[in-house]
Scaffold this motif. Sequence first.
Motif, mmCIF file in Angstrom:
data_model
loop_
_atom_site.group_PDB
_atom_site.id
_atom_site.type_symbol
_atom_site.label_atom_id
_atom_site.label_comp_id
_atom_site.label_asym_id
_atom_site.label_seq_id
_atom_site.Cartn_x
_atom_site.Cartn_y
_atom_site.Cartn_z
ATOM 1 N N MET A 1 2.311 -31.614 -29.089
ATOM 2 C CA MET A 1 2.208 -32.692 -28.111
ATOM 3 C C MET A 1 3.032 -32.389 -26.863
ATOM 4 N N ALA A 2 3.947 -31.445 -26.958
ATOM 5 C CA ALA A 2 4.816 -31.146 -25.822
ATOM 6 C C ALA A 2 4.051 -30.507 -24.668
ATOM 7 N N LEU A 3 3.144 -29.603 -24.972
ATOM 8 C CA LEU A 3 2.418 -28.905 -23.912
ATOM 9 C C LEU A 3 1.546 -29.851 -23.070
ATOM 10 N N PRO A 4 0.760 -30.732 -23.680
ATOM 11 C CA PRO A 4 -0.024 -31.661 -22.837
ATOM 12 C C PRO A 4 0.852 -32.575 -21.967
ATOM 13 N N LEU A 5 2.004 -32.986 -22.490
ATOM 14 C CA LEU A 5 2.887 -33.845 -21.697
ATOM 15 C C LEU A 5 3.491 -33.078 -20.525
ATOM 16 N N ARG A 6 3.828 -31.820 -20.755
ATOM 17 C CA ARG A 6 4.356 -31.014 -19.649
ATOM 18 C C ARG A 6 3.286 -30.774 -18.591
ATOM 19 N N LEU A 7 2.070 -30.519 -19.017
ATOM 20 C CA LEU A 7 0.978 -30.336 -18.059
ATOM 21 C C LEU A 7 0.721 -31.618 -17.271
ATOM 22 N N LEU A 8 0.779 -32.749 -17.953
ATOM 23 C CA LEU A 8 0.599 -34.033 -17.281
ATOM 24 C C LEU A 8 1.728 -34.284 -16.284
ATOM 25 N N ALA A 9 2.946 -33.905 -16.635
ATOM 26 C CA ALA A 9 4.077 -34.065 -15.718
ATOM 27 C C ALA A 9 3.883 -33.211 -14.467
ATOM 28 N N LEU A 10 3.430 -31.978 -14.643
ATOM 29 C CA LEU A 10 3.198 -31.106 -13.492
ATOM 30 C C LEU A 10 2.043 -31.625 -12.637
ATOM 31 N N LEU A 11 1.015 -32.156 -13.274
ATOM 32 C CA LEU A 11 -0.114 -32.719 -12.551
ATOM 33 C C LEU A 11 0.328 -33.956 -11.753
ATOM 34 N N THR A 12 1.123 -34.801 -12.351
ATOM 35 C CA THR A 12 1.642 -35.983 -11.666
ATOM 36 C C THR A 12 2.483 -35.577 -10.468
ATOM 37 N N LEU A 13 3.337 -34.584 -10.655
ATOM 38 C CA LEU A 13 4.164 -34.097 -9.561
ATOM 39 C C LEU A 13 3.302 -33.515 -8.440
ATOM 40 N N GLY A 14 2.280 -32.771 -8.808
ATOM 41 C CA GLY A 14 1.377 -32.202 -7.810
ATOM 42 C C GLY A 14 0.648 -33.268 -7.013
ATOM 43 N N TYR A 15 0.138 -34.280 -7.682
ATOM 44 C CA TYR A 15 -0.553 -35.364 -6.985
ATOM 45 C C TYR A 15 0.401 -36.131 -6.074
ATOM 46 N N THR A 16 1.626 -36.310 -6.510
ATOM 47 C CA THR A 16 2.611 -37.019 -5.690
ATOM 48 C C THR A 16 2.909 -36.242 -4.412
ATOM 49 N N VAL A 17 3.177 -34.961 -4.562
ATOM 50 C CA VAL A 17 3.476 -34.128 -3.394
ATOM 51 C C VAL A 17 2.264 -34.031 -2.473
ATOM 52 N N ALA A 18 1.074 -33.907 -3.046
ATOM 53 C CA ALA A 18 -0.143 -33.821 -2.237
ATOM 54 C C ALA A 18 -0.379 -35.110 -1.457
ATOM 55 N N PHE A 19 -0.161 -36.253 -2.076
ATOM 56 C CA PHE A 19 -0.349 -37.525 -1.377
ATOM 57 C C PHE A 19 0.597 -37.632 -0.196
ATOM 58 N N VAL A 20 1.856 -37.283 -0.421
ATOM 59 C CA VAL A 20 2.848 -37.379 0.654
ATOM 60 C C VAL A 20 2.520 -36.385 1.773
ATOM 61 N N ALA A 21 2.086 -35.174 1.396
ATOM 62 C CA ALA A 21 1.777 -34.155 2.402
ATOM 63 C C ALA A 21 0.521 -34.498 3.201
#
Length: 53
Positions: free
Chosen positions: A1-21
């Motif tokens: 379960m750790a790998l999907p949560l880490r991928l989701l965290a990176l995806l969330t971070l990417g969407y956040t940075v993309a929205f701000v940019a």
Amino acid sequence: MALPLRLLALLTLGYTVAFVALNPGVDPWVLAGVLLGGLGLALTEWSLATSSR
């Protein structure tokens, strides 16, 4: 379960940075809210991924 949560965290971070940019003209309070919310969610997901081992 750790790998999907880490991928989701990176995806969330990417969407956040993309929205701000991609939305520099938005109200600064909206950007601050998105940044704080996105970073908080990403950190929570990452923390859950590391604690679920």
